[in-house]
Design a protein around this motif. Structure first.
Motif, PDB file in Angstrom:
ATOM      1  N   GLU A  67       0.828  -1.209   0.000  1.00 49.55           N
ATOM      2  CA  GLU A  67       0.000   0.000   0.000  1.00 49.55           C
ATOM      3  C   GLU A  67       0.861   1.257   0.000  1.00 49.55           C
ATOM      4  O   GLU A  67       0.540   2.248  -0.670  1.00 49.55           O
ATOM      5  CB  GLU A  67      -0.931  -0.017   1.209  1.00 49.55           C
ATOM      6  N   ALA A  68       1.968   1.222   0.727  1.00 48.68           N
ATOM      7  CA  ALA A  68       2.880   2.367   0.754  1.00 48.68           C
ATOM      8  C   ALA A  68       3.489   2.602  -0.620  1.00 48.68           C
ATOM      9  O   ALA A  68       3.624   3.755  -1.068  1.00 48.68           O
ATOM     10  CB  ALA A  68       3.976   2.139   1.790  1.00 48.68           C
ATOM     11  N   ALA A  69       3.857   1.510  -1.307  1.00 49.64           N
ATOM     12  CA  ALA A  69       4.418   1.644  -2.653  1.00 49.64           C
ATOM     13  C   ALA A  69       3.387   2.219  -3.618  1.00 49.64           C
ATOM     14  O   ALA A  69       3.714   3.050  -4.475  1.00 49.64           O
ATOM     15  CB  ALA A  69       4.916   0.292  -3.145  1.00 49.64           C
ATOM     16  N   ARG A  70       2.125   1.794  -3.473  1.00 51.86           N
ATOM     17  CA  ARG A  70       1.077   2.324  -4.338  1.00 51.86           C
ATOM     18  C   ARG A  70       0.853   3.816  -4.086  1.00 51.86           C
ATOM     19  O   ARG A  70       0.617   4.590  -5.022  1.00 51.86           O
ATOM     20  CB  ARG A  70      -0.217   1.537  -4.143  1.00 51.86           C
ATOM     21  N   ARG A  71       0.939   4.236  -2.839  1.00 51.32           N
ATOM     22  CA  ARG A  71       0.824   5.669  -2.546  1.00 51.32           C
ATOM     23  C   ARG A  71       1.962   6.443  -3.197  1.00 51.32           C
ATOM     24  O   ARG A  71       1.760   7.539  -3.737  1.00 51.32           O
ATOM     25  CB  ARG A  71       0.831   5.904  -1.032  1.00 51.32           C
ATOM     26  N   ALA A  72       3.149   5.867  -3.162  1.00 53.33           N
ATOM     27  CA  ALA A  72       4.304   6.532  -3.767  1.00 53.33           C
ATOM     28  C   ALA A  72       4.160   6.620  -5.278  1.00 53.33           C
ATOM     29  O   ALA A  72       4.565   7.612  -5.896  1.00 53.33           O
ATOM     30  CB  ALA A  72       5.589   5.795  -3.389  1.00 53.33           C
ATOM     31  N   ILE A  73       3.589   5.592  -5.880  1.00 58.30           N
ATOM     32  CA  ILE A  73       3.340   5.633  -7.324  1.00 58.30           C
ATOM     33  C   ILE A  73       2.361   6.763  -7.651  1.00 58.30           C
ATOM     34  O   ILE A  73       2.525   7.492  -8.646  1.00 58.30           O
ATOM     35  CB  ILE A  73       2.798   4.275  -7.813  1.00 58.30           C
ATOM     36  N   ALA A  74       1.351   6.923  -6.800  1.00 60.34           N
ATOM     37  CA  ALA A  74       0.389   8.003  -7.009  1.00 60.34           C
ATOM     38  C   ALA A  74       1.079   9.367  -6.920  1.00 60.34           C
ATOM     39  O   ALA A  74       0.722  10.299  -7.660  1.00 60.34           O
ATOM     40  CB  ALA A  74      -0.743   7.909  -5.990  1.00 60.34           C
ATOM     41  N   TRP A  75       2.063   9.499  -6.022  1.00 58.81           N
ATOM     42  CA  TRP A  75       2.807  10.752  -5.952  1.00 58.81           C
ATOM     43  C   TRP A  75       3.503  11.040  -7.277  1.00 58.81           C
ATOM     44  O   TRP A  75       3.496  12.162  -7.767  1.00 58.81           O
ATOM     45  CB  TRP A  75       3.869  10.712  -4.853  1.00 58.81           C
ATOM     46  N   LYS A  76       4.107  10.012  -7.842  1.00 58.47           N
ATOM     47  CA  LYS A  76       4.847  10.193  -9.091  1.00 58.47           C
ATOM     48  C   LYS A  76       3.907  10.463 -10.264  1.00 58.47           C
ATOM     49  O   LYS A  76       4.268  11.172 -11.210  1.00 58.47           O
ATOM     50  CB  LYS A  76       5.702   8.945  -9.365  1.00 58.47           C
ATOM     51  N   LYS A 122       1.401  12.275 -10.079  1.00 63.62           N
ATOM     52  CA  LYS A 122       1.118  13.702  -9.926  1.00 63.62           C
ATOM     53  C   LYS A 122       2.339  14.335  -9.279  1.00 63.62           C
ATOM     54  O   LYS A 122       2.411  14.477  -8.053  1.00 63.62           O
ATOM     55  CB  LYS A 122      -0.120  13.910  -9.063  1.00 63.62           C
ATOM     56  N   PRO A 123       3.330  14.717 -10.092  1.00 61.74           N
ATOM     57  CA  PRO A 123       4.625  15.133  -9.531  1.00 61.74           C
ATOM     58  C   PRO A 123       4.550  16.251  -8.508  1.00 61.74           C
ATOM     59  O   PRO A 123       5.467  16.386  -7.679  1.00 61.74           O
ATOM     60  CB  PRO A 123       5.406  15.567 -10.774  1.00 61.74           C
ATOM     61  N   PHE A 124       3.483  17.045  -8.531  1.00 65.62           N
ATOM     62  CA  PHE A 124       3.358  18.082  -7.518  1.00 65.62           C
ATOM     63  C   PHE A 124       3.164  17.496  -6.126  1.00 65.62           C
ATOM     64  O   PHE A 124       3.274  18.201  -5.122  1.00 65.62           O
ATOM     65  CB  PHE A 124       2.205  19.043  -7.858  1.00 65.62           C
TER      66      PHE A 124
END
Length: 384
Positions: free
Chosen positions: A31-40, A42-44
């Motif tokens: 789940e943490a990795a998926r959140r990080a993918i979501a950050w990338k 949306k680079p902001f």
């Protein structure tokens, strides 16, 4: 009764008994990795706080895991990173000597061999009488020229654990740097670096710590950090993105001040480091002593099944300090061993073959019922 921890994982019907190769990623880490993918995506979302917080959070988790100070932790991508770091940062002199175990995993030998031509360092490969080097064997081999001894904490090819304190005492009394690869141990058992005479511990994050592939870290005692010279000048270990907003002034590369000066490039490794931190936090929440107790109950059942069915154990049969979470069994008939491996494969039981032995490495996501099934297969394969 063995506590069930498999709810933290999503392995389905598979029986994964190959943690010595790869640990399963816990749900919270995924789940943490998926959140990080979501950050990338949306680079902001990749804020300055996250660029800073990802490595800081992981470093703090590793420090808690090892009972160490954060300034002693190097963030890496493998166990080899830490070994190569020390090999290339240590102040070698012509004629210095390094001792390794001849039968060790290649990652514990190769970094030192590369030094022979460059610095005139001699690497001595000792062949142990048993599965791992004993303190007496090391003591007899140390000479005035010996500067460093590197070995594994748990031997990947036999499952035997070293006598960490006794080997460390030999090194300490002779002024020899003691470097330990804990990849096949840390996460399956606790390791308090303040309680052992060791100078450096390096490990992967993707085996018993259940993190993503391409993760690892290294702990170094301050007395070793003080002796090392810089191997690189990574800007994020000296500056922040905020520093770029104004005049930088003259850039300078100073002496090593902390272990973080040796960090791998790209420490804001959102996909991997957020997941590794969650995996470590999960293990700490469960408790490393509870994890070891769970694993050893499963190991004991495997050992009993192997013995009852006439298989020869390469790993320790007795519940002593030399036993790890790796169980290696073999047979005098290679064809019989091959049939056993094939049967395990057909039943969806994932194992490995190392040095002519079947290696089973249970972890906290395995259950007693899975180990009972392995026992049934051992019995049936022997009967056939």
């Amino acid at each position: 009764m063995t506590t069930r921890y498999d709810a933290h994982f999503e392995l389905g019907d598979a029986t994964w008994l190959n943690t010595a190769h790869q640990g399963a990623l816990p749900t919270v880490a995924a789940e943490a990795a998926r959140r990080a993918i979501a950050w990338k995506q949306k680079p902001f979302e990749l804020t300055g706080e996250r660029f800073k917080g990802v490595p800081e959070g992981l470093r703090a988790a590793v420090a808690r895991l090892l009972n160490a100070n954060e300034d002693e932790i190097v963030l890496a991508n493998s166990a080899s990173y830490g070994l190569h770091l020390i090999a290339n940062a240590y102040p070698w002199r012509q004629g210095d000597e390094i001792i390794v175990m001849e039968t060790d995993f290649p990652s514990d030998i190769l970094p030192w061999l590369a030094l022979e031509a460059r610095y005139g360092v001699k690497v001595r490969r000792l062949k142990p009488q048993g599965r791992v080097l004993s303190p007496d064997e090391l003591r007899a081999a140390v000479t005035p020229a010996t500067r460093l001894f590197c070995t594994t904490l748990v031997h990947s090819f036999s499952g035997h654990a070293i006598d960490l304190d006794a080997l460390g005492d030999v090194c300490q009394s002779a002024g020899v740097v003691f470097v330990v690869n804990a990849s096949q141990a840390l996460g399956a058992r606790a390791l308090d670096v303040t309680g052992h005479p060791v100078d450096a511990v390096t490990t992967v994050g993707f085996k018993w710590l259940c993190g993503p592939y391409g993760t690892g870290f290294c702990w170094m005692a301050p007395r070793l950090i003080d002796r090392l010279h810089r191997t690189h000048a990574y800007w994020l270990s000296m500056l922040t993105a905020d520093d770029l907003a104004g005049e930088l002034g003259e850039l300078r590369v100073g002496p090593v001040e902390r272990a973080a000066d040796f960090d791998v490039f790209g420490t804001a490794n959102f996909f991997n480091f957020t997941a590794l931190r969650e995996a470590i936090d999960l293990l700490l929440a469960i408790g490393l002593e509870a994890v070891e107790d769970h694993n050893q109950r499963l190991v004991q059942k495997l050992v009993e099944s192997c013995t009852e069915n006439g298989y020869r154990l390469i790993s320790p049969s007795a519940a002593t300090a030399s036993r790890s979470s790796l169980v290696l069994l073999t047979d005098d008939d290679p064809a019989a061993l091959a049939r056993l491996k094939s049967r395990l494969d057909r039943e969806g039981i994932f194992t490995a073959v190392r040095a002519g032995a079947v290696r089973l490495s249970p972890h906290l996501y395995n259950s007693t019922s899975q180990i009972d099934l392995v026992g049934d297969i051992l019995n049936e394969s022997r009967a056939s």
